[in-house]
Design a protein around this motif. Structure first.
Motif, PDB file in Angstrom:
ATOM      1  N   LEU A   1      36.587  18.210  15.893  1.00 11.88           N
ATOM      2  CA  LEU A   1      37.133  16.856  15.822  1.00 11.88           C
ATOM      3  C   LEU A   1      38.525  16.861  15.190  1.00 11.88           C
ATOM      4  CD1 LEU A   1      36.265  13.807  16.233  1.00 11.88           C
ATOM      5  CD2 LEU A   1      35.764  13.819  13.785  1.00 11.88           C
ATOM      6  N   ASN A   2      39.487  16.373  15.971  1.00  5.03           N
ATOM      7  CA  ASN A   2      40.852  16.170  15.463  1.00  5.03           C
ATOM      8  C   ASN A   2      41.131  14.682  15.508  1.00  5.03           C
ATOM      9  OD1 ASN A   2      41.854  18.951  15.170  1.00  5.03           O
ATOM     10  ND2 ASN A   2      41.513  19.051  17.380  1.00  5.03           N
ATOM     11  N   PHE A   3      41.897  14.223  14.540  1.00  8.67           N
ATOM     12  CA  PHE A   3      42.216  12.796  14.534  1.00  8.67           C
ATOM     13  C   PHE A   3      43.678  12.585  14.176  1.00  8.67           C
ATOM     14  CE2 PHE A   3      42.658   8.562  12.949  1.00  8.67           C
ATOM     15  CZ  PHE A   3      41.925   7.830  13.874  1.00  8.67           C
ATOM     16  N   TYR A   4      44.315  11.691  14.900  1.00  7.95           N
ATOM     17  CA  TYR A   4      45.751  11.433  14.697  1.00  7.95           C
ATOM     18  C   TYR A   4      46.021   9.957  14.470  1.00  7.95           C
ATOM     19  CZ  TYR A   4      45.945  15.926  17.196  1.00  7.95           C
ATOM     20  OH  TYR A   4      45.754  17.227  17.594  1.00  7.95           O
ATOM     21  N   TYR A   5      46.889   9.679  13.476  1.00  5.96           N
ATOM     22  CA  TYR A   5      47.516   8.350  13.364  1.00  5.96           C
ATOM     23  C   TYR A   5      48.906   8.522  13.953  1.00  5.96           C
ATOM     24  CZ  TYR A   5      43.927   7.243   9.828  1.00  5.96           C
ATOM     25  OH  TYR A   5      42.746   7.030   9.160  1.00  5.96           O
ATOM     26  N   GLY A   6      49.118   8.078  15.183  1.00  4.42           N
ATOM     27  CA  GLY A   6      50.404   8.345  15.830  1.00  4.42           C
ATOM     28  C   GLY A   6      50.619   9.845  15.904  1.00  4.42           C
ATOM     29  N   ASP A   7      51.745  10.305  15.348  1.00  8.03           N
ATOM     30  CA  ASP A   7      52.044  11.741  15.399  1.00  8.03           C
ATOM     31  C   ASP A   7      51.435  12.509  14.234  1.00  8.03           C
ATOM     32  OD1 ASP A   7      53.578  11.282  17.624  1.00  8.03           O
ATOM     33  OD2 ASP A   7      55.435  11.016  16.460  1.00  8.03           O
ATOM     34  N   VAL A   8      50.890  11.768  13.287  1.00  4.05           N
ATOM     35  CA  VAL A   8      50.387  12.429  12.082  1.00  4.05           C
ATOM     36  C   VAL A   8      48.912  12.794  12.248  1.00  4.05           C
ATOM     37  CG1 VAL A   8      50.005  12.203   9.597  1.00  4.05           C
ATOM     38  CG2 VAL A   8      52.019  11.139  10.648  1.00  4.05           C
ATOM     39  N   GLN A   9      48.644  14.082  12.130  1.00  8.63           N
ATOM     40  CA  GLN A   9      47.262  14.531  12.259  1.00  8.63           C
ATOM     41  C   GLN A   9      46.560  14.399  10.908  1.00  8.63           C
ATOM     42  OE1 GLN A   9      46.797  18.317  14.175  1.00  8.63           O
ATOM     43  NE2 GLN A   9      44.541  18.181  14.150  1.00  8.63           N
ATOM     44  N   ALA A  10      45.426  13.705  10.903  1.00  5.36           N
ATOM     45  CA  ALA A  10      44.712  13.470   9.635  1.00  5.36           C
ATOM     46  C   ALA A  10      43.432  14.300   9.519  1.00  5.36           C
ATOM     47  CB  ALA A  10      44.390  11.986   9.484  1.00  5.36           C
ATOM     48  N   LEU A  11      42.865  14.713  10.651  1.00  3.73           N
ATOM     49  CA  LEU A  11      41.675  15.582  10.612  1.00  3.73           C
ATOM     50  C   LEU A  11      41.907  16.779  11.520  1.00  3.73           C
ATOM     51  CD1 LEU A  11      38.746  12.970  10.905  1.00  3.73           C
ATOM     52  CD2 LEU A  11      39.551  14.115   8.811  1.00  3.73           C
ATOM     53  N   PHE A  12      41.516  17.953  11.034  1.00  5.92           N
ATOM     54  CA  PHE A  12      41.739  19.195  11.760  1.00  5.92           C
ATOM     55  C   PHE A  12      40.413  19.893  12.054  1.00  5.92           C
ATOM     56  CE2 PHE A  12      45.470  18.202   9.343  1.00  5.92           C
ATOM     57  CZ  PHE A  12      46.558  18.619  10.099  1.00  5.92           C
ATOM     58  N   ASP A  13      40.001  19.830  13.315  1.00  6.00           N
ATOM     59  CA  ASP A  13      38.923  20.692  13.765  1.00  6.00           C
ATOM     60  C   ASP A  13      37.665  20.594  12.889  1.00  6.00           C
ATOM     61  OD1 ASP A  13      38.480  22.327  15.898  1.00  6.00           O
ATOM     62  OD2 ASP A  13      38.778  24.176  14.753  1.00  6.00           O
ATOM     63  N   ILE A  14      37.196  19.396  12.714  1.00  4.97           N
ATOM     64  CA  ILE A  14      36.024  19.209  11.841  1.00  4.97           C
ATOM     65  C   ILE A  14      34.738  19.473  12.616  1.00  4.97           C
ATOM     66  CG2 ILE A  14      34.775  17.606  10.342  1.00  4.97           C
ATOM     67  CD1 ILE A  14      37.619  18.181   9.339  1.00  4.97           C
ATOM     68  N   ASN A  15      33.973  20.434  12.142  1.00 11.85           N
ATOM     69  CA  ASN A  15      32.653  20.725  12.703  1.00 11.85           C
ATOM     70  C   ASN A  15      31.628  20.477  11.608  1.00 11.85           C
ATOM     71  OD1 ASN A  15      33.053  21.932  15.481  1.00 11.85           O
ATOM     72  ND2 ASN A  15      34.520  23.093  14.256  1.00 11.85           N
ATOM     73  N   LEU A  16      30.835  19.471  11.794  1.00 11.49           N
ATOM     74  CA  LEU A  16      29.928  19.080  10.720  1.00 11.49           C
ATOM     75  C   LEU A  16      28.649  18.510  11.323  1.00 11.49           C
ATOM     76  CD1 LEU A  16      29.857  18.861   7.619  1.00 11.49           C
ATOM     77  CD2 LEU A  16      31.083  16.713   7.805  1.00 11.49           C
TER      78      LEU A  16
END
Ligand SMILES: Nc1ncnc2c1ncn2[C@@H]1O[C@H](COP(=O)(O)OP(=O)(O)OP(=O)(O)O)[C@@H](O)[C@H]1O
Ligand SMILES: [Mg+2]
Length: 259
Positions: free
Chosen positions: A18-33
Protein backbone atom coordinates in the motif's frame (compact mmCIF):
# COMPACT_ATOMS: atom_id res chain seq x y z
CA UNK A 1 15.46 -2.57 6.90
CA UNK A 2 13.69 -5.80 7.67
CA UNK A 3 9.97 -5.67 8.11
CA UNK A 4 9.17 -8.40 10.48
CA UNK A 5 6.36 -10.50 9.13
CA UNK A 6 3.93 -11.54 11.77
CA UNK A 7 1.50 -13.71 9.92
CA UNK A 8 -1.97 -13.56 11.26
CA UNK A 9 -4.29 -16.41 10.47
CA UNK A 10 -7.45 -15.24 8.73
CA UNK A 11 -6.72 -11.54 9.05
CA UNK A 12 -9.77 -9.30 9.06
CA UNK A 13 -7.89 -6.52 7.27
CA UNK A 14 -4.92 -6.96 4.96
CA UNK A 15 -2.99 -4.17 3.28
CA UNK A 16 -0.65 -5.19 0.48
CA UNK A 17 2.03 -3.00 -1.01
CA UNK A 18 0.00 0.00 0.00
CA UNK A 19 1.31 3.38 -1.12
CA UNK A 20 -0.51 6.60 -0.44
CA UNK A 21 0.00 10.07 -1.88
CA UNK A 22 -1.27 13.55 -1.03
CA UNK A 23 -0.70 15.11 -4.45
CA UNK A 24 3.00 14.61 -5.13
CA UNK A 25 3.85 13.86 -1.53
CA UNK A 26 4.04 10.20 -0.66
CA UNK A 27 2.81 9.54 2.88
CA UNK A 28 2.79 5.71 3.00
CA UNK A 29 5.41 3.42 1.51
CA UNK A 30 4.66 -0.18 0.67
CA UNK A 31 2.69 -1.07 3.78
CA UNK A 32 2.06 -4.78 4.20
CA UNK A 33 0.06 -5.43 7.31
CA UNK A 34 -2.38 -8.10 8.41
CA UNK A 35 -4.73 -7.13 11.20
CA UNK A 36 -6.35 -9.83 13.34
CA UNK A 37 -10.09 -10.27 13.65
CA UNK A 38 -11.77 -9.26 16.92
CA UNK A 39 -8.59 -8.13 18.57
CA UNK A 40 -7.03 -4.72 19.15
CA UNK A 41 -4.15 -3.45 17.04
CA UNK A 42 -2.33 -0.27 18.06
CA UNK A 43 -0.59 2.00 15.55
CA UNK A 44 2.28 3.94 17.10
CA UNK A 45 5.03 6.22 15.86
CA UNK A 46 6.13 9.84 15.92
CA UNK A 47 4.01 12.69 14.64
CA UNK A 48 3.68 12.74 10.86
CA UNK A 49 4.68 9.10 10.35
CA UNK A 50 1.40 8.22 8.64
CA UNK A 51 -0.69 6.61 11.39
CA UNK A 52 -3.84 8.59 10.67
CA UNK A 53 -3.32 8.30 6.93
CA UNK A 54 -3.05 4.52 7.21
CA UNK A 55 -6.10 4.36 9.48
CA UNK A 56 -8.13 6.37 6.97
CA UNK A 57 -7.17 4.06 4.11
CA UNK A 58 -9.09 1.32 5.93
CA UNK A 59 -12.50 2.92 5.40
CA UNK A 60 -11.59 5.15 2.49
CA UNK A 61 -11.93 8.34 4.52
CA UNK A 62 -9.00 9.67 2.50
CA UNK A 63 -11.24 9.61 -0.57
CA UNK A 64 -12.80 12.84 0.58
CA UNK A 65 -9.44 14.66 0.47
CA UNK A 66 -8.77 16.15 -2.98
CA UNK A 67 -5.71 15.04 -4.89
CA UNK A 68 -5.06 11.84 -2.95
CA UNK A 69 -4.10 8.57 -4.59
CA UNK A 70 -3.82 4.98 -3.40
CA UNK A 71 -1.73 2.18 -4.89
CA UNK A 72 -1.80 -1.40 -3.76
CA UNK A 73 -4.59 -3.14 -2.03
CA UNK A 74 -6.58 -3.17 1.15
CA UNK A 75 -8.82 -6.16 1.67
CA UNK A 76 -11.38 -6.75 4.37
CA UNK A 77 -12.49 -10.37 4.60
CA UNK A 78 -10.44 -10.92 1.44
CA UNK A 79 -12.46 -8.37 -0.58
CA UNK A 80 -10.72 -5.38 -2.10
CA UNK A 81 -12.28 -2.25 -0.57
CA UNK A 82 -10.92 -0.10 -3.42
CA UNK A 83 -12.72 -2.14 -6.07
CA UNK A 84 -14.88 0.14 -8.19
CA UNK A 85 -18.02 -1.79 -7.29
CA UNK A 86 -17.65 -1.12 -3.57
CA UNK A 87 -20.38 1.04 -2.06
CA UNK A 88 -18.42 3.44 0.15
CA UNK A 89 -21.42 4.22 2.34
CA UNK A 90 -21.81 0.53 3.14
CA UNK A 91 -18.08 0.20 3.69
CA UNK A 92 -18.13 2.99 6.27
CA UNK A 93 -21.07 1.34 7.99
CA UNK A 94 -18.93 -1.78 8.39
CA UNK A 95 -15.86 0.21 9.38
CA UNK A 96 -16.81 2.85 11.94
CA UNK A 97 -14.56 5.64 13.11
CA UNK A 98 -13.99 7.56 16.33
CA UNK A 99 -11.86 10.69 16.37
CA UNK A 100 -9.49 12.47 18.70
CA UNK A 101 -11.96 15.16 19.57
CA UNK A 102 -15.36 13.76 20.43
CA UNK A 103 -17.86 15.18 17.99
CA UNK A 104 -21.44 14.50 19.05
CA UNK A 105 -24.08 16.04 16.82
CA UNK A 106 -25.83 19.02 18.45
CA UNK A 107 -28.79 16.75 19.09
CA UNK A 108 -30.13 14.71 21.97
CA UNK A 109 -28.27 11.66 23.22
CA UNK A 110 -31.05 9.51 21.75
CA UNK A 111 -30.90 11.17 18.34
CA UNK A 112 -27.11 10.99 18.19
CA UNK A 113 -27.39 7.23 18.27
CA UNK A 114 -30.62 6.81 16.30
CA UNK A 115 -29.24 8.94 13.45
CA UNK A 116 -27.17 6.23 11.73
CA UNK A 117 -29.73 3.42 11.98
CA UNK A 118 -32.39 5.84 10.62
CA UNK A 119 -30.24 6.70 7.62
CA UNK A 120 -29.71 3.02 6.99
CA UNK A 121 -33.46 2.42 6.98
CA UNK A 122 -34.63 1.62 10.52
CA UNK A 123 -37.94 3.46 10.98
CA UNK A 124 -39.76 1.85 13.88
CA UNK A 125 -39.60 3.89 17.10
CA UNK A 126 -39.48 0.76 19.23
CA UNK A 127 -36.64 -0.67 17.22
CA UNK A 128 -34.69 2.59 17.41
CA UNK A 129 -35.21 2.71 21.18
CA UNK A 130 -33.83 -0.81 21.45
CA UNK A 131 -30.80 0.08 19.36
CA UNK A 132 -30.16 3.18 21.46
CA UNK A 133 -30.30 1.19 24.69
CA UNK A 134 -28.15 -1.64 23.37
CA UNK A 135 -25.52 0.73 21.94
CA UNK A 136 -25.32 2.81 25.12
CA UNK A 137 -25.00 -0.33 27.21
CA UNK A 138 -22.25 -1.62 24.96
CA UNK A 139 -20.44 1.71 25.28
CA UNK A 140 -20.73 1.50 29.09
CA UNK A 141 -22.73 4.74 29.15
CA UNK A 142 -26.31 3.58 29.69
CA UNK A 143 -26.39 3.81 33.48
CA UNK A 144 -25.10 7.36 33.40
CA UNK A 145 -27.59 8.69 30.85
CA UNK A 146 -30.65 6.45 30.85
CA UNK A 147 -32.72 9.08 32.69
CA UNK A 148 -31.80 11.93 30.35
CA UNK A 149 -31.77 10.53 26.84
CA UNK A 150 -33.34 13.72 25.55
CA UNK A 151 -30.74 16.20 26.75
CA UNK A 152 -28.14 17.39 24.28
CA UNK A 153 -25.16 15.11 23.68
CA UNK A 154 -23.04 18.22 24.06
CA UNK A 155 -24.07 18.52 27.73
CA UNK A 156 -22.08 15.41 28.64
CA UNK A 157 -18.54 15.36 30.04
CA UNK A 158 -15.61 14.78 27.67
CA UNK A 159 -15.31 11.11 28.52
CA UNK A 160 -19.06 10.61 28.25
CA UNK A 161 -19.11 12.39 24.88
CA UNK A 162 -16.40 10.08 23.60
CA UNK A 163 -18.36 7.04 24.80
CA UNK A 164 -21.43 8.54 23.11
CA UNK A 165 -19.46 8.73 19.86
CA UNK A 166 -18.44 5.11 20.30
CA UNK A 167 -22.08 4.17 20.96
CA UNK A 168 -23.04 6.07 17.82
CA UNK A 169 -20.49 4.10 15.82
CA UNK A 170 -21.74 0.81 17.30
CA UNK A 171 -25.38 1.60 16.52
CA UNK A 172 -25.02 0.68 12.85
CA UNK A 173 -23.52 -2.72 13.66
CA UNK A 174 -19.98 -2.27 12.40
CA UNK A 175 -17.42 -5.05 12.22
CA UNK A 176 -14.40 -2.80 12.60
CA UNK A 177 -13.81 0.29 14.75
CA UNK A 178 -11.05 2.73 13.86
CA UNK A 179 -10.00 5.07 16.66
CA UNK A 180 -7.63 7.95 16.08
CA UNK A 181 -6.17 9.05 19.43
CA UNK A 182 -9.56 8.62 21.12
CA UNK A 183 -8.33 9.66 24.57
CA UNK A 184 -5.84 12.41 23.84
CA UNK A 185 -8.33 15.10 24.87
CA UNK A 186 -9.39 13.30 28.05
CA UNK A 187 -8.25 13.33 31.67
CA UNK A 188 -6.75 10.15 33.18
CA UNK A 189 -10.01 8.97 34.69
CA UNK A 190 -11.99 9.37 31.47
CA UNK A 191 -9.08 7.77 29.61
CA UNK A 192 -9.24 4.75 31.90
CA UNK A 193 -12.97 4.49 31.11
CA UNK A 194 -12.33 4.43 27.37
CA UNK A 195 -9.52 1.90 27.73
CA UNK A 196 -11.77 -0.37 29.76
CA UNK A 197 -14.40 -0.01 27.06
CA UNK A 198 -11.91 -0.89 24.31
CA UNK A 199 -11.06 -4.12 26.14
CA UNK A 200 -14.78 -4.89 26.52
CA UNK A 201 -15.36 -4.37 22.81
CA UNK A 202 -12.42 -6.51 21.71
CA UNK A 203 -13.78 -9.97 21.17
CA UNK A 204 -16.81 -8.55 19.41
CA UNK A 205 -15.12 -6.06 17.10
CA UNK A 206 -11.86 -5.64 15.27
CA UNK A 207 -10.32 -2.48 16.68
CA UNK A 208 -7.50 -0.37 15.30
CA UNK A 209 -6.33 2.42 17.57
CA UNK A 210 -3.79 5.16 16.95
CA UNK A 211 -2.11 6.35 20.11
CA UNK A 212 0.84 8.46 21.18
CA UNK A 213 0.71 6.91 24.60
CA UNK A 214 2.99 3.87 24.86
CA UNK A 215 1.42 2.72 28.12
CA UNK A 216 -1.96 2.88 26.49
CA UNK A 217 -0.81 0.82 23.52
CA UNK A 218 0.68 -1.71 25.93
CA UNK A 219 -2.50 -1.82 28.03
CA UNK A 220 -5.18 -2.08 25.39
CA UNK A 221 -3.71 -3.74 22.33
CA UNK A 222 -2.94 -7.31 21.32
CA UNK A 223 -0.74 -6.35 18.38
CA UNK A 224 1.25 -3.20 17.74
CA UNK A 225 2.55 -1.70 14.50
CA UNK A 226 5.35 0.86 14.66
CA UNK A 227 5.46 3.35 11.79
CA UNK A 228 8.27 5.73 10.97
CA UNK A 229 8.38 8.20 8.10
CA UNK A 230 5.54 6.50 6.26
CA UNK A 231 7.00 3.03 6.57
CA UNK A 232 6.04 0.09 8.69
CA UNK A 233 9.14 -0.65 10.73
CA UNK A 234 7.93 -3.42 12.98
CA UNK A 235 4.77 -5.32 13.70
CA UNK A 236 4.32 -7.92 16.37
CA UNK A 237 2.41 -9.03 19.39
CA UNK A 238 2.27 -6.04 21.71
CA UNK A 239 4.07 -7.78 24.52
CA UNK A 240 6.90 -8.82 22.23
CA UNK A 241 7.23 -5.44 20.56
CA UNK A 242 7.41 -3.60 23.87
CA UNK A 243 9.75 -6.02 25.62
CA UNK A 244 12.07 -7.30 22.91
CA UNK A 245 11.69 -5.22 19.77
CA UNK A 246 13.57 -6.55 16.76
CA UNK A 247 14.45 -3.17 15.29
CA UNK A 248 16.67 -0.50 16.80
CA UNK A 249 14.30 2.25 15.66
CA UNK A 250 11.44 0.61 17.51
CA UNK A 251 13.50 0.35 20.64
CA UNK A 252 14.59 3.97 20.42
CA UNK A 253 11.00 5.07 20.02
CA UNK A 254 9.45 3.01 22.78
CA UNK A 255 12.17 3.97 25.22
CA UNK A 256 11.51 7.64 24.46
CA UNK A 257 14.80 8.35 22.73
CA UNK A 258 12.96 10.16 19.96
CA UNK A 259 9.45 11.11 18.85
N1 LIG B 1 -4.73 16.39 4.24
C1 LIG B 1 -3.41 16.32 4.01
N2 LIG B 1 -2.85 16.94 2.94
C2 LIG B 1 -1.52 16.87 2.70
N3 LIG B 1 -0.65 16.19 3.45
C3 LIG B 1 -1.15 15.57 4.53
C4 LIG B 1 -2.54 15.60 4.88
N4 LIG B 1 -2.72 14.88 6.00
C5 LIG B 1 -1.50 14.43 6.35
N5 LIG B 1 -0.55 14.83 5.47
C6 LIG B 1 0.89 14.52 5.53
O1 LIG B 1 1.06 13.10 5.50
C7 LIG B 1 2.05 12.70 6.43
C8 LIG B 1 1.45 11.73 7.45
O2 LIG B 1 0.48 12.41 8.21
P1 LIG B 1 -0.48 11.71 9.26
O3 LIG B 1 -1.50 12.71 9.66
O4 LIG B 1 -0.96 10.44 8.68
O5 LIG B 1 0.54 11.42 10.45
P2 LIG B 1 0.26 10.90 11.93
O6 LIG B 1 1.21 9.80 12.16
O7 LIG B 1 -1.18 10.64 12.12
O8 LIG B 1 0.72 12.16 12.80
P3 LIG B 1 0.16 12.70 14.21
O9 LIG B 1 0.70 11.77 15.23
O10 LIG B 1 0.74 14.07 14.31
O11 LIG B 1 -1.34 12.69 14.13
C9 LIG B 1 2.59 13.97 7.07
O12 LIG B 1 3.74 14.36 6.38
C10 LIG B 1 1.49 14.96 6.84
O13 LIG B 1 1.99 16.28 6.74
MG1 LIG C 1 -2.64 11.48 13.32
Amino acid sequence: MIVQKTIIENPKIHSRNLNFYYGDVQALFDINLQLPDKLVTALIGPSGCGKSTFLRTLNRMNDIIDGTRVEGKVTIDDKDIYDKHVDVVKLRKRVGMVFQKSNPFPKSIFDNIAYGPKIHGTKSKEELALIVEKSLKEALLWDEVKDRLHVSGLSLSGGQQQRLCIARALAVNPEILLMDEPTSALDPRATAGIEELIRELAGSYTIVIVTHNMQQAARVSDYTAFFYEGKLIEYDKTKKLFTTPAEKQTEDYITGRFG
